[in-house]
Design a protein around this motif. Structure first.
Motif, PDB file in Angstrom:
ATOM      1  N   TYR A  40     -45.312 112.749  24.556  1.00 48.10           N
ATOM      2  CA  TYR A  40     -46.092 113.978  24.687  1.00 48.10           C
ATOM      3  C   TYR A  40     -46.047 114.788  23.388  1.00 48.10           C
ATOM      4  O   TYR A  40     -47.067 115.258  22.896  1.00 48.10           O
ATOM      5  CB  TYR A  40     -45.560 114.813  25.857  1.00 48.10           C
ATOM      6  CG  TYR A  40     -46.348 116.082  26.086  1.00 48.10           C
ATOM      7  CD1 TYR A  40     -47.473 116.076  26.908  1.00 48.10           C
ATOM      8  CD2 TYR A  40     -45.993 117.270  25.457  1.00 48.10           C
ATOM      9  CE1 TYR A  40     -48.216 117.225  27.098  1.00 48.10           C
ATOM     10  CE2 TYR A  40     -46.738 118.427  25.640  1.00 48.10           C
ATOM     11  CZ  TYR A  40     -47.836 118.395  26.464  1.00 48.10           C
ATOM     12  OH  TYR A  40     -48.581 119.543  26.651  1.00 48.10           O
ATOM     13  N   ALA A  50     -53.153 120.183  25.239  1.00 49.54           N
ATOM     14  CA  ALA A  50     -52.235 119.804  26.313  1.00 49.54           C
ATOM     15  C   ALA A  50     -52.840 118.749  27.245  1.00 49.54           C
ATOM     16  O   ALA A  50     -52.149 117.824  27.678  1.00 49.54           O
ATOM     17  CB  ALA A  50     -51.828 121.041  27.110  1.00 49.54           C
ATOM     18  N   GLN A  54     -51.418 115.052  27.821  1.00 52.72           N
ATOM     19  CA  GLN A  54     -51.037 114.559  29.156  1.00 52.72           C
ATOM     20  C   GLN A  54     -51.713 113.208  29.418  1.00 52.72           C
ATOM     21  O   GLN A  54     -51.066 112.253  29.874  1.00 52.72           O
ATOM     22  CB  GLN A  54     -51.457 115.563  30.228  1.00 52.72           C
ATOM     23  CG  GLN A  54     -51.053 115.102  31.628  1.00 52.72           C
ATOM     24  CD  GLN A  54     -51.733 115.911  32.720  1.00 52.72           C
ATOM     25  OE1 GLN A  54     -51.968 117.103  32.547  1.00 52.72           O
ATOM     26  NE2 GLN A  54     -52.044 115.271  33.827  1.00 52.72           N
ATOM     27  N   THR A  57     -50.004 110.571  27.394  1.00 47.19           N
ATOM     28  CA  THR A  57     -48.695 110.222  27.952  1.00 47.19           C
ATOM     29  C   THR A  57     -48.875 109.288  29.156  1.00 47.19           C
ATOM     30  O   THR A  57     -48.182 108.275  29.277  1.00 47.19           O
ATOM     31  CB  THR A  57     -47.916 111.498  28.356  1.00 47.19           C
ATOM     32  OG1 THR A  57     -47.947 112.404  27.256  1.00 47.19           O
ATOM     33  CG2 THR A  57     -46.467 111.182  28.693  1.00 47.19           C
ATOM     34  N   GLN A  58     -49.831 109.622  30.017  1.00 43.30           N
ATOM     35  CA  GLN A  58     -50.069 108.750  31.188  1.00 43.30           C
ATOM     36  C   GLN A  58     -50.536 107.368  30.759  1.00 43.30           C
ATOM     37  O   GLN A  58     -50.085 106.361  31.310  1.00 43.30           O
ATOM     38  CB  GLN A  58     -51.118 109.379  32.102  1.00 43.30           C
ATOM     39  CG  GLN A  58     -50.558 110.562  32.875  1.00 43.30           C
ATOM     40  CD  GLN A  58     -51.455 110.970  34.031  1.00 43.30           C
ATOM     41  OE1 GLN A  58     -52.529 110.415  34.217  1.00 43.30           O
ATOM     42  NE2 GLN A  58     -51.027 111.945  34.792  1.00 43.30           N
TER      43      GLN A  58
ATOM     44  N   ASN B  58     -42.158 121.037  21.287  1.00 41.59           N
ATOM     45  CA  ASN B  58     -43.293 120.799  22.181  1.00 41.59           C
ATOM     46  C   ASN B  58     -42.797 120.350  23.543  1.00 41.59           C
ATOM     47  O   ASN B  58     -42.907 119.180  23.891  1.00 41.59           O
ATOM     48  CB  ASN B  58     -44.190 119.686  21.624  1.00 41.59           C
ATOM     49  CG  ASN B  58     -45.022 120.178  20.477  1.00 41.59           C
ATOM     50  OD1 ASN B  58     -45.417 121.331  20.438  1.00 41.59           O
ATOM     51  ND2 ASN B  58     -45.279 119.287  19.543  1.00 41.59           N
ATOM     52  N   ILE B  60     -42.794 119.645  27.388  1.00 44.44           N
ATOM     53  CA  ILE B  60     -43.893 119.337  28.304  1.00 44.44           C
ATOM     54  C   ILE B  60     -44.008 120.498  29.293  1.00 44.44           C
ATOM     55  O   ILE B  60     -43.011 120.878  29.911  1.00 44.44           O
ATOM     56  CB  ILE B  60     -43.627 118.029  29.073  1.00 44.44           C
ATOM     57  CG1 ILE B  60     -43.280 116.905  28.092  1.00 44.44           C
ATOM     58  CG2 ILE B  60     -44.795 117.660  29.951  1.00 44.44           C
ATOM     59  CD1 ILE B  60     -43.074 115.551  28.749  1.00 44.44           C
ATOM     60  N   PRO B  61     -45.205 121.081  29.445  1.00 47.87           N
ATOM     61  CA  PRO B  61     -45.345 122.166  30.422  1.00 47.87           C
ATOM     62  C   PRO B  61     -44.963 121.668  31.831  1.00 47.87           C
ATOM     63  O   PRO B  61     -45.188 120.483  32.139  1.00 47.87           O
ATOM     64  CB  PRO B  61     -46.838 122.516  30.359  1.00 47.87           C
ATOM     65  CG  PRO B  61     -47.342 121.924  29.089  1.00 47.87           C
ATOM     66  CD  PRO B  61     -46.444 120.780  28.750  1.00 47.87           C
ATOM     67  N   VAL B  64     -47.547 119.774  33.818  1.00 46.42           N
ATOM     68  CA  VAL B  64     -47.778 118.414  33.312  1.00 46.42           C
ATOM     69  C   VAL B  64     -46.616 117.510  33.718  1.00 46.42           C
ATOM     70  O   VAL B  64     -46.798 116.359  34.116  1.00 46.42           O
ATOM     71  CB  VAL B  64     -47.949 118.425  31.766  1.00 46.42           C
ATOM     72  CG1 VAL B  64     -48.092 117.012  31.228  1.00 46.42           C
ATOM     73  CG2 VAL B  64     -49.151 119.258  31.361  1.00 46.42           C
ATOM     74  N   LEU B  68     -46.847 114.067  35.747  1.00 44.20           N
ATOM     75  CA  LEU B  68     -46.324 112.803  35.217  1.00 44.20           C
ATOM     76  C   LEU B  68     -45.353 112.156  36.202  1.00 44.20           C
ATOM     77  O   LEU B  68     -45.327 110.948  36.362  1.00 44.20           O
ATOM     78  CB  LEU B  68     -45.630 113.031  33.869  1.00 44.20           C
ATOM     79  CG  LEU B  68     -46.550 113.285  32.678  1.00 44.20           C
ATOM     80  CD1 LEU B  68     -45.734 113.675  31.430  1.00 44.20           C
ATOM     81  CD2 LEU B  68     -47.398 112.065  32.346  1.00 44.20           C
ATOM     82  N   PHE B  71     -47.241 110.524  38.847  1.00 50.81           N
ATOM     83  CA  PHE B  71     -47.835 109.312  38.276  1.00 50.81           C
ATOM     84  C   PHE B  71     -46.817 108.164  38.232  1.00 50.81           C
ATOM     85  O   PHE B  71     -47.106 107.035  38.636  1.00 50.81           O
ATOM     86  CB  PHE B  71     -48.361 109.655  36.881  1.00 50.81           C
ATOM     87  CG  PHE B  71     -48.890 108.494  36.118  1.00 50.81           C
ATOM     88  CD1 PHE B  71     -50.170 108.019  36.355  1.00 50.81           C
ATOM     89  CD2 PHE B  71     -48.129 107.877  35.139  1.00 50.81           C
ATOM     90  CE1 PHE B  71     -50.662 106.943  35.648  1.00 50.81           C
ATOM     91  CE2 PHE B  71     -48.613 106.800  34.425  1.00 50.81           C
ATOM     92  CZ  PHE B  71     -49.889 106.323  34.682  1.00 50.81           C
TER      93      PHE B  71
END
Lengths: 209, 78
Positions: A40, A50, A54, A57-58, B58, B60-61, B64, B68, B71
């Motif tokens: 990320y 962002a 995302q 990353t996926q 950075n 990850i929010p 998100v 993830l 996922f």
């Protein structure tokens, strides 16, 4: 999983990769946890978005999940992950209208015929501490990095921001060590000049008060 | 004597401690006499540090992060 002992962490990671290669899916979750922040962060520094990061990353995690068993181990697993992340990030950037890139040569230091510096160089290195967490400063730094041409930007992010070794960056990008060093140096010179305009001005303003 | 241009070209290797001792000594001899180069070295080092400190964080929010996780959970169960 703790990350206190680098040798032990490396051994754990190697085992997880072996399990993944053997089709053992339990290791996928652990590897995803290990790598998602790196993926990320790298993607965000390249795309500065962002949602895109995302998605990237996926996509990368999905490749690890679906193709992890095909990883041959010719280079380090992490190098493979970084390479996939770079490719996925560049795909995102390709679909986006981009700012015209700046010529790096215009911002490199200039010298007179005898090879001495022509510009007046201010030393603003001591006056940056209090500004570091300032939003305006963050924005100036991010914009400066965004303006770097791709070839220099990726080396700078992997080497100076992510802290990977010169050898590792060379391995990921398939560049020689001198090429990595030269791109990194050009990137730093470019960024130094950009930040000098900002911090130098700030210092002058402060001193004239 | 080595000039500013040569010093700046060698700066990367100098800061990584990769120059041979003789060249390193000539660089330091130049620096001792050249305040603009000292300012250059200091700000070159600061640039790297500032960019790293700014860009490294950075995280990850949370939103998100949970997407993830969903996922990963979905995939590991397929």
């Amino acid at each position: 999983m703790g990350f206190s002992d680098p040798t032990k962490d490396k051994a754990i990671e190697e085992q997880l990769v072996k399990d993944l290669q053997a089709g053992e899916m339990r290791s996928f979750e652990q590897l995803a946890n290990l790598y998602q922040k790196k993926i990320y962060s790298l993607s965000f520094n390249l795309t500065r978005n962002a949602t895109d990061s995302q998605d990237v990353t996926q996509e990368v995690l999905l490749i690890l999940f679906r193709k992890g068993h095909t990883f041959q181990g010719k280079s380090a697993f992490s190098s493979w992950v970084y390479r996939i992340t770079l490719n996925a990030s560049y795909m995102k950037l390709r679909s986006r209208k981009r700012e015209p890139s700046v010529s790096i040569d215009d911002l490199l230091p200039s010298f007179n015929k005898a090879g001495f510096q022509q510009e007046k160089i201010q030393d603003w290195s001591e006056s940056t501490e209090s500004l570091l967490f300032d939003n305006e400063t963050r924005e100036v730094i991010q914009k400066a990095v965004d303006l770097l041409p791709d070839k220099e930007k990726v080396v700078f992010i992997l080497r100076d921001v992510e802290g990977l070794s010169t050898e590792k960056v060379g391995n990921i990008l398939e560049l020689t060590i001198p090429a990595v060093k030269s791109r990194l140096h050009r990137a730093r010179l470019f960024l130094r000049k950009k930040l000098a305009n900002y911090f130098g001005e700030y210092k002058t303003r402060k001193e004239s008060k | 004597m080595i000039c500013c241009k040569e010093c700046i070209e060698l700066l990367h290797d100098y800061l990584d401690g990769e120059l041979n001792p003789e060249i390193e000594a000539s660089l330091e001899e130049h620096f001792a006499d050249c305040p603009p180069c000292i300012a250059f070295v200091n700000t070159y080092k600061s640039t790297t540090r500032l960019c790293k400190d700014t860009l490294k964080s950075n995280d990850i929010p949370d939103a998100v992060k949970s997407r993830l996780k969903e996922f990963v959970d979905k995939n590991k169960n397929t």
